[in-house]
Scaffold this motif. Sequence first.
Motif, PDB file in Angstrom:
ATOM      1  N   LEU A   1      28.834 -53.038  -0.786  1.00  8.95           N
ATOM      2  CA  LEU A   1      29.188 -54.408  -1.132  1.00  8.95           C
ATOM      3  C   LEU A   1      29.848 -54.517  -2.498  1.00  8.95           C
ATOM      4  O   LEU A   1      30.678 -55.379  -2.722  1.00  8.95           O
ATOM      5  CB  LEU A   1      27.920 -55.285  -1.121  1.00  8.95           C
ATOM      6  CG  LEU A   1      27.325 -55.556   0.267  1.00  8.95           C
ATOM      7  CD1 LEU A   1      25.980 -56.230   0.126  1.00  8.95           C
ATOM      8  CD2 LEU A   1      28.265 -56.421   1.086  1.00  8.95           C
ATOM      9  N   ASP A   2      29.459 -53.646  -3.426  1.00 12.52           N
ATOM     10  CA  ASP A   2      30.036 -53.729  -4.765  1.00 12.52           C
ATOM     11  C   ASP A   2      31.174 -52.745  -4.949  1.00 12.52           C
ATOM     12  O   ASP A   2      31.652 -52.555  -6.053  1.00 12.52           O
ATOM     13  CB  ASP A   2      28.967 -53.475  -5.831  1.00 12.52           C
ATOM     14  CG  ASP A   2      28.491 -52.031  -5.828  1.00 12.52           C
ATOM     15  OD1 ASP A   2      28.590 -51.413  -4.757  1.00 12.52           O
ATOM     16  OD2 ASP A   2      28.047 -51.548  -6.867  1.00 12.52           O
TER      17      ASP A   2
ATOM     18  N   LEU B   1      21.227 -51.049  -0.975  1.00 12.70           N
ATOM     19  CA  LEU B   1      21.850 -52.211  -0.337  1.00 12.70           C
ATOM     20  C   LEU B   1      21.417 -53.510  -1.010  1.00 12.70           C
ATOM     21  O   LEU B   1      22.241 -54.402  -1.241  1.00 12.70           O
ATOM     22  CB  LEU B   1      21.484 -52.235   1.153  1.00 12.70           C
ATOM     23  CG  LEU B   1      22.062 -53.396   1.969  1.00 12.70           C
ATOM     24  CD1 LEU B   1      23.580 -53.343   1.968  1.00 12.70           C
ATOM     25  CD2 LEU B   1      21.533 -53.355   3.411  1.00 12.70           C
ATOM     26  N   GLY B   2      20.119 -53.621  -1.345  1.00 18.96           N
ATOM     27  CA  GLY B   2      19.630 -54.834  -1.988  1.00 18.96           C
ATOM     28  C   GLY B   2      20.296 -55.074  -3.331  1.00 18.96           C
ATOM     29  O   GLY B   2      20.722 -56.190  -3.640  1.00 18.96           O
TER      30      GLY B   2
ATOM     31  N   ARG C   1      23.241 -53.933  -4.305  1.00 19.56           N
ATOM     32  CA  ARG C   1      24.659 -54.229  -4.116  1.00 19.56           C
ATOM     33  C   ARG C   1      24.869 -55.670  -3.641  1.00 19.56           C
ATOM     34  O   ARG C   1      25.825 -56.324  -4.053  1.00 19.56           O
ATOM     35  CB  ARG C   1      25.271 -53.225  -3.129  1.00 19.56           C
ATOM     36  CG  ARG C   1      25.192 -51.786  -3.627  1.00 19.56           C
ATOM     37  CD  ARG C   1      26.077 -50.851  -2.829  1.00 19.56           C
ATOM     38  NE  ARG C   1      25.730 -50.775  -1.428  1.00 19.56           N
ATOM     39  CZ  ARG C   1      24.892 -49.893  -0.899  1.00 19.56           C
ATOM     40  NH1 ARG C   1      24.253 -49.033  -1.683  1.00 19.56           N
ATOM     41  NH2 ARG C   1      24.664 -49.870   0.402  1.00 19.56           N
ATOM     42  N   PHE C   2      23.965 -56.138  -2.772  1.00 15.09           N
ATOM     43  CA  PHE C   2      24.072 -57.515  -2.282  1.00 15.09           C
ATOM     44  C   PHE C   2      23.835 -58.513  -3.417  1.00 15.09           C
ATOM     45  O   PHE C   2      24.601 -59.467  -3.594  1.00 15.09           O
ATOM     46  CB  PHE C   2      23.065 -57.760  -1.155  1.00 15.09           C
ATOM     47  CG  PHE C   2      23.049 -59.174  -0.644  1.00 15.09           C
ATOM     48  CD1 PHE C   2      24.026 -59.623   0.223  1.00 15.09           C
ATOM     49  CD2 PHE C   2      22.072 -60.064  -1.062  1.00 15.09           C
ATOM     50  CE1 PHE C   2      24.036 -60.933   0.676  1.00 15.09           C
ATOM     51  CE2 PHE C   2      22.062 -61.381  -0.615  1.00 15.09           C
ATOM     52  CZ  PHE C   2      23.046 -61.816   0.259  1.00 15.09           C
TER      53      PHE C   2
ATOM     54  N   ARG D   1      26.854 -58.435  -6.003  1.00 11.33           N
ATOM     55  CA  ARG D   1      28.080 -59.099  -5.556  1.00 11.33           C
ATOM     56  C   ARG D   1      27.882 -60.602  -5.445  1.00 11.33           C
ATOM     57  O   ARG D   1      28.767 -61.383  -5.818  1.00 11.33           O
ATOM     58  CB  ARG D   1      28.530 -58.509  -4.213  1.00 11.33           C
ATOM     59  CG  ARG D   1      29.833 -59.088  -3.689  1.00 11.33           C
ATOM     60  CD  ARG D   1      30.966 -58.841  -4.645  1.00 11.33           C
ATOM     61  NE  ARG D   1      32.201 -59.494  -4.221  1.00 11.33           N
ATOM     62  CZ  ARG D   1      33.124 -59.964  -5.052  1.00 11.33           C
ATOM     63  NH1 ARG D   1      32.976 -59.861  -6.355  1.00 11.33           N
ATOM     64  NH2 ARG D   1      34.218 -60.535  -4.581  1.00 11.33           N
ATOM     65  N   THR D   2      26.721 -61.025  -4.948  1.00 15.08           N
ATOM     66  CA  THR D   2      26.440 -62.463  -4.833  1.00 15.08           C
ATOM     67  C   THR D   2      26.422 -63.118  -6.209  1.00 15.08           C
ATOM     68  O   THR D   2      27.017 -64.183  -6.414  1.00 15.08           O
ATOM     69  CB  THR D   2      25.088 -62.696  -4.122  1.00 15.08           C
ATOM     70  OG1 THR D   2      25.125 -62.100  -2.825  1.00 15.08           O
ATOM     71  CG2 THR D   2      24.794 -64.177  -3.991  1.00 15.08           C
TER      72      THR D   2
END
Length: 250
Positions: free
Chosen positions: A5-6, A59-60, A62-63, A66-67
């Motif tokens: 995501l990032d 994943l957590g 990166r989410f 980005r958010t």
Amino acid sequence: MAVALDGGISSKDEREAVLAGLRDTPHLSKSKIAPDVLDKLLPDEYVELPRLRRVAGGLGYRFVKRTFDIIACSVALVVLAIPMAVIAWKVKRESPGPAFFAQTREGKGGRPFQLYKFRSMYTDAEARGAQWAVDDDPRITPVGKKLRNSRLDEIPQFWNVVKGDMSLVGPRPERPAFCAAFRERIGGWDQRTMVRPGITGYAQVHGGYELLPKEKARLDIEYIENRSILMDLKIMLRTLGVLKTGEGAR
């Protein structure tokens, strides 16, 4: 290829593939470098950086990263709309040329993108070729010096973050002409492009312009291997301290 995501690369094999592609792909180098610049930036014959062991951040992370980038920078652009208009007016009033300045930088995976800033130099600042900013740089306008000391010239990069070119925190992106030169003299230079570049970063709060490129790259690798939400928060808090003092500005 799975892209996080990032903008980070999610596995060892994918990291190797990206680095191999960077080595084999011609990079943009549209501007020459001023003759005296490289001797100052690359005093050693050749330097080999530590090999990147991993790209940290699940994943957590990166989410959340980005958010937060999208929400924080979108809000900032709205809140700062009027101050940005005032800054643009002051820049244009002081010297001929546009208020905003777009410059090609190498982003994640070495891909070029247009980085935005308020113009802080005279329009003929690089008639001799690409140059590295120095103390009391004569190319910088009086208003530009104030913008650089407070880092206000970087505000337009919030739009780069919203677009996905950059993150709030990450290795600072460099210009293709400099990257091409560093790549020849600093082994492993491209490792720092394994994640999205940032408006601020670990190297920027641990010396910034006082560091040689090889020293910045080592810190960038350290950040990539250890990045976390807590680490990003600490970097942002230290950046706020730099904004207050103007420490290291050029």
